[in-house]
Design an enzyme around this catalytic site. Structure first.
Site, mmCIF file in Angstrom:
data_model
loop_
_atom_site.group_PDB
_atom_site.id
_atom_site.type_symbol
_atom_site.label_atom_id
_atom_site.label_comp_id
_atom_site.label_asym_id
_atom_site.label_seq_id
_atom_site.Cartn_x
_atom_site.Cartn_y
_atom_site.Cartn_z
ATOM 1 N N ALA A 1 0.843 -1.198 0.000
ATOM 2 C CA ALA A 1 0.000 0.000 0.000
ATOM 3 C C ALA A 1 0.878 1.249 0.000
ATOM 4 C CB ALA A 1 -0.899 -0.002 1.232
ATOM 5 N N GLY B 1 0.396 -5.362 0.530
ATOM 6 C CA GLY B 1 -0.732 -5.511 -0.383
ATOM 7 C C GLY B 1 -0.336 -6.128 -1.722
ATOM 8 N N GLU C 1 -0.352 -9.714 -1.126
ATOM 9 C CA GLU C 1 -1.742 -10.179 -0.996
ATOM 10 C C GLU C 1 -2.403 -10.312 -2.370
ATOM 11 O OE1 GLU C 1 -2.538 -7.038 2.052
ATOM 12 O OE2 GLU C 1 -3.566 -8.693 3.040
ATOM 13 N N GLU D 1 3.297 -5.587 7.645
ATOM 14 C CA GLU D 1 2.233 -4.745 8.219
ATOM 15 C C GLU D 1 2.345 -4.542 9.721
ATOM 16 O OE1 GLU D 1 1.799 -6.788 5.744
ATOM 17 O OE2 GLU D 1 0.275 -6.051 4.347
#
Ligand code: CO8
Length: 262
Positions: A67, A112, A115, A135
């Site tokens: 992110a 992300g 992911e 994270e």
């Protein structure tokens, strides 16, 4: 063509590439990516000429560094964050895509970005790929499926290790644990190798690829009896199709089959 500045689509016969296009920010995920990726996926899934979809990151340095940490947002309450994220759930779009999706991963694949890769069907790494879910170091946890999908891919013990430490995992470690299933010989050769794999999958009857994807994904979601029923139903649906007849005919006539998707 471009979906927006951060998401490009490249067509290459039956293979379509979705490019995360923010090389200067290591393809960090912004709202254009969160909106553009689902748009691109739906477009390509609906296009009968496309048989396989591949994700890659632009630039030399990585697939996606997670992110965008520099994205400005005003203060939000937990409820506001929940509502904002619930509306997007962009990575989950991949669960509804019928066609096989490959992630071609070079360099950084973090947060992300990892992911996103975890939601794809096949992960193909360059030897320089590095994976991490950092994270917790930011005081957060993965919010794009990482806590759920990683354990399903590499098992709960290894997943917990990556989640708690945030440590980087190399391409060869990723291959050992099954986080990726293939590693290219060289970083430069990654895209050619992925293209060859994508073309091989694209050459098969598309209904069979879609059905086997659905059935195999079912293995992670269903109890065994329901999964076996799903498999049987999909098998029965495929059996009368023209491509099955063509495969048998081509075998008998000792020639390459010509699949039409019917
Ligand atoms: N967000 C925004 N910009 C980024 C990001 C990112 N995630 N990653 C890299 N960039 C930018 C850098 O700021 C830099 O930009 P500039 O040249 O303008 O300074 C450029 O990309 C190149 O990066 P570096 O200079 O840092 O390159 P290095 O080779 O030194 O380091 C790293 C590469 C190790 C990948 C490093 O960039 C890094 O640690 N990036 C952040 C990785 C990360 O922690 N990602 C977030 C994962 S968590 C997540 O995805 C979900 C939770 C997000 C919460 C966000 C709100 C707080």
């Amino acid at each position: 063509f471009s979906i927006n500045d951060s998401v490009l689509v490249e067509r290459d016969g039956a293979v379509a590439w979705i490019v995360l296009n923010r090389a200067a920010q290591l393809n960090a995920i912004n709202d254009e990516i969160r909106v553009g990726v689902p748009q691109a996926l739906r477009l390509l899934d609906d296009d009968a000429a496309v048989r396989v979809i591949v994700f890659r990151g632009a630039g030399e340095r990585g697939f996606c560094a997670g992110a965008d940490i520099k994205e400005k947002r005003g203060p939000e309450t937990a409820i506001q964050v929940r509502q904002r994220m619930e509306k997007k759930r962009w990575i989950e779009t991949l669960d509804g895509i019928a066609k096989p999706v490959i992630a071609a991963i070079h360099g950084y694949c973090m947060g992300g970005g990892m992911e996103l890769a975890l939601a794809c069907d096949i992960r193909y790494a360059a030897p320089n790929a590095q994976f991490a879910l950092p994270e917790t170091g930011l005081g957060l946890i993965p919010g794009g499926g990482g806590t759920q999908r990683l354990a399903r891919v590499i098992g709960p013990g290894r997943a917990m290790d990556m989640l708690l430490t945030g440590e980087r995992v190399s391409a060869s470690e990723a291959l050992q644990t099954g986080l990726v299933t293939r590693v290219a010989d060289t970083a430069d050769g990654l895209l050619d190798e992925v293209r060859a794999l994508a073309r091989k999958i694209a050459s098969k009857p598309p209904a069979a690829s879609a059905a086997v994807k659905r059935a195999a994904r079912g293995a992670l979601e269903l109890e065994l009896k329901s999964g076996l029923d799903l498999e049987l139903n999909l098998f029965a649906l495929l059996a009368p199709s023209g491509d099955v007849k063509e495969a048998a005919l081509a075998f008998a006539e000792k020639r390459e089959p010509n699949f039409t998707g019917n």
